[in-house]
Design a protein around this motif. Structure first.
Motif, PDB file in Angstrom:
ATOM      1  N   GLU A   1     127.562 -91.497  23.227  1.00  0.00           N
ATOM      2  CA  GLU A   1     128.993 -91.723  23.037  1.00  0.00           C
ATOM      3  C   GLU A   1     129.518 -90.963  21.828  1.00  0.00           C
ATOM      4  OE1 GLU A   1     129.452 -95.897  22.676  1.00  0.00           O
ATOM      5  OE2 GLU A   1     128.646 -96.349  24.673  1.00  0.00           O
ATOM      6  N   GLU A   2     128.753 -90.919  20.738  1.00  0.00           N
ATOM      7  CA  GLU A   2     129.253 -90.326  19.506  1.00  0.00           C
ATOM      8  C   GLU A   2     128.970 -88.838  19.388  1.00  0.00           C
ATOM      9  OE1 GLU A   2     127.307 -93.274  16.955  1.00  0.00           O
ATOM     10  OE2 GLU A   2     129.298 -93.636  16.123  1.00  0.00           O
ATOM     11  N   LEU A   3     127.969 -88.337  20.132  1.00  0.00           N
ATOM     12  CA  LEU A   3     127.632 -86.914  20.059  1.00  0.00           C
ATOM     13  C   LEU A   3     128.160 -86.120  21.234  1.00  0.00           C
ATOM     14  CD1 LEU A   3     123.937 -86.982  18.774  1.00  0.00           C
ATOM     15  CD2 LEU A   3     125.966 -86.243  17.531  1.00  0.00           C
ATOM     16  N   GLY A   4     128.616 -86.803  22.274  1.00  0.00           N
ATOM     17  CA  GLY A   4     128.986 -86.083  23.474  1.00  0.00           C
ATOM     18  C   GLY A   4     127.771 -85.392  24.052  1.00  0.00           C
ATOM     19  N   ASP A   5     127.951 -84.211  24.631  1.00  0.00           N
ATOM     20  CA  ASP A   5     126.828 -83.431  25.159  1.00  0.00           C
ATOM     21  C   ASP A   5     126.170 -82.651  24.025  1.00  0.00           C
ATOM     22  OD1 ASP A   5     127.291 -84.238  27.795  1.00  0.00           O
ATOM     23  OD2 ASP A   5     128.778 -82.648  28.098  1.00  0.00           O
ATOM     24  N   PHE A   6     124.844 -82.594  24.078  1.00  0.00           N
ATOM     25  CA  PHE A   6     124.121 -81.798  23.086  1.00  0.00           C
ATOM     26  C   PHE A   6     122.862 -81.248  23.726  1.00  0.00           C
ATOM     27  CE2 PHE A   6     122.595 -86.164  22.554  1.00  0.00           C
ATOM     28  CZ  PHE A   6     121.219 -86.006  22.547  1.00  0.00           C
ATOM     29  N   ARG A   7     122.255 -80.307  23.018  1.00  0.00           N
ATOM     30  CA  ARG A   7     121.034 -79.667  23.520  1.00  0.00           C
ATOM     31  C   ARG A   7     120.125 -79.353  22.347  1.00  0.00           C
ATOM     32  NH1 ARG A   7     119.322 -77.088  28.158  1.00  0.00           N
ATOM     33  NH2 ARG A   7     118.029 -75.213  27.941  1.00  0.00           N
ATOM     34  N   LEU A   8     118.824 -79.606  22.543  1.00  0.00           N
ATOM     35  CA  LEU A   8     117.787 -79.269  21.565  1.00  0.00           C
ATOM     36  C   LEU A   8     116.875 -78.215  22.166  1.00  0.00           C
ATOM     37  CD1 LEU A   8     116.985 -82.855  20.337  1.00  0.00           C
ATOM     38  CD2 LEU A   8     117.410 -80.972  18.770  1.00  0.00           C
ATOM     39  N   ILE A   9     116.594 -77.164  21.392  1.00  0.00           N
ATOM     40  CA  ILE A   9     115.740 -76.078  21.891  1.00  0.00           C
ATOM     41  C   ILE A   9     114.641 -75.813  20.871  1.00  0.00           C
ATOM     42  CG2 ILE A   9     115.651 -73.691  22.695  1.00  0.00           C
ATOM     43  CD1 ILE A   9     119.052 -75.112  22.221  1.00  0.00           C
ATOM     44  N   LEU A  10     113.390 -75.893  21.312  1.00  0.00           N
ATOM     45  CA  LEU A  10     112.257 -75.498  20.481  1.00  0.00           C
ATOM     46  C   LEU A  10     111.936 -74.051  20.816  1.00  0.00           C
ATOM     47  CD1 LEU A  10     110.051 -76.362  18.444  1.00  0.00           C
ATOM     48  CD2 LEU A  10     108.600 -76.890  20.406  1.00  0.00           C
ATOM     49  N   LEU A  11     112.144 -73.163  19.869  1.00  0.00           N
ATOM     50  CA  LEU A  11     111.942 -71.745  20.108  1.00  0.00           C
ATOM     51  C   LEU A  11     110.463 -71.386  20.012  1.00  0.00           C
ATOM     52  CD1 LEU A  11     114.973 -70.418  18.051  1.00  0.00           C
ATOM     53  CD2 LEU A  11     114.819 -70.754  20.517  1.00  0.00           C
TER      54      LEU A  11
ATOM     55  N   HIS B   1     131.800 -83.318  16.752  1.00  0.00           N
ATOM     56  CA  HIS B   1     130.704 -84.285  16.734  1.00  0.00           C
ATOM     57  C   HIS B   1     129.705 -84.018  15.623  1.00  0.00           C
ATOM     58  CE1 HIS B   1     132.072 -86.003  20.512  1.00  0.00           C
ATOM     59  NE2 HIS B   1     132.130 -84.786  21.019  1.00  0.00           N
ATOM     60  N   GLY B   2     130.146 -83.413  14.543  1.00  0.00           N
ATOM     61  CA  GLY B   2     129.251 -83.212  13.403  1.00  0.00           C
ATOM     62  C   GLY B   2     128.578 -81.870  13.336  1.00  0.00           C
ATOM     63  N   GLY B   3     128.838 -80.982  14.295  1.00  0.00           N
ATOM     64  CA  GLY B   3     128.339 -79.619  14.216  1.00  0.00           C
ATOM     65  C   GLY B   3     126.899 -79.443  14.662  1.00  0.00           C
ATOM     66  N   ASP B   4     126.341 -78.286  14.311  1.00  0.00           N
ATOM     67  CA  ASP B   4     124.977 -77.889  14.673  1.00  0.00           C
ATOM     68  C   ASP B   4     124.048 -78.058  13.475  1.00  0.00           C
ATOM     69  OD1 ASP B   4     126.127 -77.062  17.035  1.00  0.00           O
ATOM     70  OD2 ASP B   4     125.949 -74.909  16.596  1.00  0.00           O
ATOM     71  N   TRP B   5     122.757 -78.030  13.745  1.00  0.00           N
ATOM     72  CA  TRP B   5     121.768 -77.911  12.688  1.00  0.00           C
ATOM     73  C   TRP B   5     120.511 -77.265  13.257  1.00  0.00           C
ATOM     74  CZ3 TRP B   5     117.489 -80.518  14.276  1.00  0.00           C
ATOM     75  CH2 TRP B   5     117.649 -81.699  15.013  1.00  0.00           C
TER      76      TRP B   5
ATOM     77  N   LYS C   1      96.983 -72.205  16.084  1.00  0.00           N
ATOM     78  CA  LYS C   1      96.367 -72.092  14.755  1.00  0.00           C
ATOM     79  C   LYS C   1      97.387 -71.559  13.750  1.00  0.00           C
ATOM     80  CE  LYS C   1      91.484 -71.383  15.860  1.00  0.00           C
ATOM     81  NZ  LYS C   1      91.048 -72.630  15.219  1.00  0.00           N
ATOM     82  N   PRO C   2      97.428 -72.143  12.570  1.00  0.00           N
ATOM     83  CA  PRO C   2      98.250 -71.560  11.518  1.00  0.00           C
ATOM     84  C   PRO C   2      97.571 -70.282  10.999  1.00  0.00           C
ATOM     85  CG  PRO C   2      97.075 -73.501  10.715  1.00  0.00           C
ATOM     86  CD  PRO C   2      96.783 -73.392  12.178  1.00  0.00           C
ATOM     87  N   PRO C   3      98.345 -69.379  10.380  1.00  0.00           N
ATOM     88  CA  PRO C   3      99.742 -69.559   9.962  1.00  0.00           C
ATOM     89  C   PRO C   3     100.715 -69.242  11.097  1.00  0.00           C
ATOM     90  CG  PRO C   3      98.933 -67.452   9.179  1.00  0.00           C
ATOM     91  CD  PRO C   3      97.759 -68.128   9.837  1.00  0.00           C
ATOM     92  N   PHE C   4     101.843 -69.913  11.093  1.00  0.00           N
ATOM     93  CA  PHE C   4     102.921 -69.645  12.031  1.00  0.00           C
ATOM     94  C   PHE C   4     104.172 -70.366  11.535  1.00  0.00           C
ATOM     95  CE2 PHE C   4     101.014 -73.576  13.596  1.00  0.00           C
ATOM     96  CZ  PHE C   4     102.115 -74.376  13.871  1.00  0.00           C
ATOM     97  N   ARG C   5     105.274 -70.065  12.173  1.00  0.00           N
ATOM     98  CA  ARG C   5     106.484 -70.842  11.928  1.00  0.00           C
ATOM     99  C   ARG C   5     107.197 -71.062  13.257  1.00  0.00           C
ATOM    100  NH1 ARG C   5     110.579 -66.609   8.794  1.00  0.00           N
ATOM    101  NH2 ARG C   5     111.719 -65.881  10.644  1.00  0.00           N
ATOM    102  N   VAL C   6     107.947 -72.146  13.315  1.00  0.00           N
ATOM    103  CA  VAL C   6     108.628 -72.513  14.551  1.00  0.00           C
ATOM    104  C   VAL C   6     109.977 -73.122  14.191  1.00  0.00           C
ATOM    105  CG1 VAL C   6     107.559 -74.801  14.646  1.00  0.00           C
ATOM    106  CG2 VAL C   6     108.368 -73.744  16.758  1.00  0.00           C
ATOM    107  N   GLU C   7     110.949 -72.946  15.080  1.00  0.00           N
ATOM    108  CA  GLU C   7     112.302 -73.411  14.820  1.00  0.00           C
ATOM    109  C   GLU C   7     112.792 -74.330  15.929  1.00  0.00           C
ATOM    110  OE1 GLU C   7     113.474 -69.244  12.509  1.00  0.00           O
ATOM    111  OE2 GLU C   7     114.470 -69.758  14.411  1.00  0.00           O
ATOM    112  N   LEU C   8     113.493 -75.373  15.523  1.00  0.00           N
ATOM    113  CA  LEU C   8     114.128 -76.314  16.447  1.00  0.00           C
ATOM    114  C   LEU C   8     115.625 -76.254  16.200  1.00  0.00           C
ATOM    115  CD1 LEU C   8     113.597 -78.685  18.539  1.00  0.00           C
ATOM    116  CD2 LEU C   8     113.908 -80.212  16.578  1.00  0.00           C
ATOM    117  N   VAL C   9     116.383 -76.053  17.259  1.00  0.00           N
ATOM    118  CA  VAL C   9     117.827 -75.855  17.144  1.00  0.00           C
ATOM    119  C   VAL C   9     118.556 -76.991  17.856  1.00  0.00           C
ATOM    120  CG1 VAL C   9     119.758 -74.304  17.632  1.00  0.00           C
ATOM    121  CG2 VAL C   9     117.519 -73.352  17.049  1.00  0.00           C
TER     122      VAL C   9
END
Length: 863
Positions: A259-269, A204-208, A353-361
């Motif tokens: 329909e096109e992605l099947g099951d997926f999951r998004l995680i904000l770390l 289904h197009g992989g991860d990002w 408050k910045p500075p910081f970084r955050v990741e979405l998977v």
């Protein structure tokens, strides 16, 4: 770039009044009785183009006859006039797709056919977002808000790129068009860096994964305001989303299925420091609601913010902030398991408050979940390693491809080149929807003062866009220039883009010059400019990258061109037949503005050179030089393609047409103006026009001498087209005068590039109406200057009396162009739509990573 329908403002979402589906067009056309003689419009199925094939092919010709027979019987029974019957037929043909086999394989955009291109940053109108190449794609995106506005007031919620939003420079500094990108966004005292990387796998197009780094740009010792980031995912019409509640308002994830992605999951770390250390404390809010429609998403989020929340960092003082609801409560009717809601949105707000970084998977269920997937979760050190590897690979490949460092360009100019390429690739979008079309009225005058448009069949379009902030949609003549650069970097993207554009061909061979597909695109265009007219053409610049593909030696390019030839031929056949002029081998742009009282010179939007001066009084006697040159160029390119793929009959007919159109005696007889010493348009013209103040504002006043049929006394880009498209022989008696015109500072030469209209022209720098400032009346445009560089380089390599002059002018013009674009980029951080010929300053919209990105090819001397 035809900007007349690119109004210099954006409009609210709206449907065009009187919108109807194409199948309702029959009733609408038959309800308007028209009397008079019958006339077939240009591009009718009986016409034959080069290669001996009808523009619509044999199949649609038979179908048109059958439909006409049915219409005759039905129309005569209802007392419908011949004119009404033919109007109905033209309306149907305008929105009937061409029957030729598609240039791309079926389902070529699917995850199975092209998994590497399925996900991408295909939402160029937002600052950061991704979607799939599917008609009903789930979309993801980022909004942000700098907190601290006075009580009762809402600060600037950033989401969509806007021309007047006050954002500092922003854009992709690295983007490979497929797997990776890095962008910097300057918002006052805040710098956001957004990065993404994709990883293949599954079906289904992989991860990002995304990484967003927030850094304050405030004076040392000052305290930056709280910052809220809003990460969202939305489905549009199909699929389900289920927030997975965690603690403290933070979601453990968002589960979804389409329909096109099947099951997926998004995680904000959880947020971290810039080095990845878990030191930051964030406050979380959640919104889960039915989709209001993607164009309304910004307002929907804004309307749900309130001041009932406090950010309480450990050891710090609490601060109030505007927040979404605090828990994942569904706002609509409670969805049941297995029940699909028509569009959903989940928004996770993170405030700190910045500075910081955050990741979405994003994780595809077809690969597995979490750390068990091959290579581990694409986050933290794994993500850092992937981003660094892609950045290094991009930089190395960039130098191997364009060799700017080897050519001695400075590090700053190299950075400009990388940004030009990355901005163009990062501006590629995937659109799906139905355009609005008015049929070609044929030779009959349009009697209906407000004809009702029909809906074109639903169609996809994968295309680069001129400007994310102002023109975030597809434009036909721009795309030919875009793909010159894209093909040099990633030929697969060019094949995909050209294949999609050719998929928009109607049965007559027409392609709409501006594509407004989908609700989000439509929301950015004022209703009067949504409709395309099937009589209006555009320069066939898509044939520019076709030359690149013919020269590439890539078997995949040749296979694509072989599959595309029937559609390219039908498109060109429609162009040269429908835009035929009053005398043999002359051509005339249809769709010129009539001589409205408020226009100094009626515009010619289909030419792409909007307000460039043409004949003062539009008439059917006009002969347009640039159009004849485009047709000659197109015939030459397609003749060469036909020869390459063995289409001998088409090759003979196209080559014969090209020979006739390139004949310099014939060109002279129609377009050489001895009094001007240059080539020119011909029409009903007088130079005695001006704008004067009247009771209703500025109006055009025509003095003496009155208009008469003559060559148009405008020296500018149009005058150069025989040179620009390399139609003249190196020993042509007219090549020298054109080089002199080009190099004369009294006319076209400026220290910043070739100006679009001679500084000696009466219309130089003149506004065209009270509310219409000059556009192609002096400013420096990079696309035409790029054609000029290529032409000068071409003639500088051919033996002839003007070889040395052409070579010298090429060197000087390249230095002026590249130097000015670099200085403006260094000073403003933007590429611009056009540049002032007086001081070099960027003008028009920005960022403009459309054809101004050709500065990279100019730096590489790649023409």
């Amino acid at each position: 770039m035809a900007r007349g329908e690119r109004k210099r403002r954006s409009g609210p979402p709206a449907d065009a009044p009187g919108l109807r589906a194409s199948d309702k067009g029959v009733q609408g056309a038959m309800g308007r009785r028209r009397e008079g003689r019958a006339g077939m419009g240009p591009g009718a199925g009986s016409r034959r183009g080069p290669g001996g094939r009808g523009a619509g092919g044999r199949g649609p010709g038979v179908a048109a006859l059958a439909a006409l027979g049915l219409a005759l019987g039905l129309g005569l029974g209802l007392g419908l006039s011949w004119r009404g019957i033919l109007a109905w037929q033209r309306a149907r043909r305008a929105v009937t797709l061409h029957p030729a086999p598609p240039a791309l394989p079926p389902n070529s955009s699917s995850a199975l056919a092209a998994p590497d291109l399925f996900w991408g940053t295909y939402r160029p109108h937002v600052y950061f977002g991704m979607k799939t190449r599917s008609p009903r794609a789930p979309v993801t995106g980022l909004m942000w808000l700098q907190q601290g506005a006075p009580p009762g007031m809402l600060g600037q919620l950033r989401h969509t790129c806007e021309q007047g939003d006050g954002m500092g420079p922003y854009g992709w500094e690295l983007h490979d068009g497929v797997n990776f990108g890095r962008q910097r966004l300057h918002d006052g005292s805040l710098l956001l860096t957004t990065e993404f990387v994709k990883r293949p796998g599954g079906s289904h197009g992989g991860d990002w994964s995304w990484r967003v780094t927030a850094e304050p740009q405030t004076p040392e010792g000052s305290v930056p305001p709280l910052l809220s980031l809003f990460f969202y995912v939305a489905t549009d019409g199909q699929g389900t989303l289920w927030p997975d509640p965690g603690t403290g308002g933070q979601l453990d994830g968002i589960n979804g299925h389409t329909e096109e992605l099947g099951d997926f999951r998004l995680i904000l770390l959880p947020p971290t420091s810039a080095k990845g250390t878990a030191l930051k404390h964030g406050s979380y809010n959640i919104l889960w609601m039915p989709s209001p429609g993607l164009p309304l998403l910004t307002e929907a989020v804004k309307n749900r913010l309130n001041r009932w929340f406090q950010h309480r960092p450990p050891g710090g003082s609490p601060e109030r902030y505007l927040g979404l609801p605090g828990s994942p409560q569904w706002e609509g009717e409670s969805p049941q398991p297995g029940h699909t809601v028509q569009g959903q949105v989940v928004v996770q707000q993170l405030t700190l408050k910045p500075p910081f970084r955050v990741e979405l998977v994003f994780e595809s269920g077809s690969v597995g979940w979490g750390e068990t997937r091959p290579g581990g979760r694409l986050a933290g050190p794994v993500l850092s390693q992937a981003l660094d590897a892609h950045a290094t690979a991009f930089t190395n490949r960039f130098e191997e491809t364009f060799r700017l460092e080897a050519r001695g360009l400075s590090s700053g100019e190299q950075a400009l080149g990388r940004a030009a390429l990355s901005g163009l690739l990062g501006g590629i979008g995937y659109f799906y929807g139905q355009g609005l079309v008015l049929p070609d009225p044929g030779d009959e005058p349009e009697e209906d003062p407000a004809p009702t448009p029909s809906l074109f069949p639903p169609a996809p379009l994968f295309t680069a866009v001129p400007s994310r902030s102002f023109f975030p949609r597809g434009f036909l003549w721009d795309e030919g220039f875009h793909q010159l650069l894209v093909h040099q970097w990633e030929p697969q993207l060019t094949r995909e883009a050209l294949g999609h554009w050719l998929g928009l061909l109607n049965v007559d061979g027409w392609i709409g010059r501006e594509q407004v597909l989908g609700d989000e695109a439509r929301a950015r265009v004022p209703p009067p400019f949504l409709v395309q007219r099937a009589a209006h053409a555009n320069p066939p610049s898509l044939l520019l990258p076709v030359i690149r593909m013919l020269d590439s030696g890539d078997p995949a390019d040749l296979d694509f061109l072989r599959a595309s030839f029937p559609r390219l031929q039908a498109w060109f056949s429609w162009l040269q037949q429908s835009q035929a002029g009053p005398v043999p081998l002359s051509y005339r742009w249809r769709g010129r503005d009539q001589a409205a009282a408020g226009l100094l010179n009626p515009k010619t939007l289909p030419s792409g050179l909007d307000d460039y001066p043409r004949a003062s009084h539009p008439s059917t006697d006009e002969r347009h030089l640039d159009l004849r040159c485009w047709v000659a160029f197109g015939a030459s390119v397609l003749a060469r393609l036909a020869q390459k793929i063995g289409e001998t009959q088409a090759e003979a007919e196209l080559a014969d047409l090209a020979t006739k159109l390139k004949d310099e005696n014939g060109l002279d007889s129609l377009h050489w103006a001895p009094d001007l010493g240059a080539f020119a348009d011909f029409g009903n013209h007088t130079g005695a026009v001006r704008l004067a103040r009247g009771p209703q504002g500025l109006v055009r006043v025509v003095g003496r001498p009155p208009p008469r049929l003559q060559h148009v006394d405008a020296l500018g880009y149009v005058s150069l087209f025989p040179l620009l498209l390399r139609l003249l022989s190196p020993d042509s008696p007219h090549l020298g005068p054109l080089l002199d015109l080009l190099s004369d500072s009294r006319h076209l030469w400026s220290p910043f590039g070739l100006r679009s209209l001679s500084a000696s022209s009466p219309l130089y720098g003149q506004r065209n109406s009270e509310h219409d400032p000059p556009y192609w009346r002096g400013a420096v445009w990079f696309n035409i200057n790029y054609l000029a560089l290529g032409a000068l380089d071409h003639y500088g390599r051919l033996e002839g009396p003007h070889q040395a002059q052409a070579s010298q002018l090429h060197t000087q013009l390249r230095t002026n162009l590249v130097g000015n674009v670099w200085r403006q980029y260094r000073d403003t951080g933007f590429l611009w739509e056009q540049y002032s010929d007086r001081d070099g300053h960027g003008m028009g919209c920005r960022p403009f990573h459309g054809w101004t990105s050709l500065v990279l090819l100019a730096m590489a001397e790649d023409y």
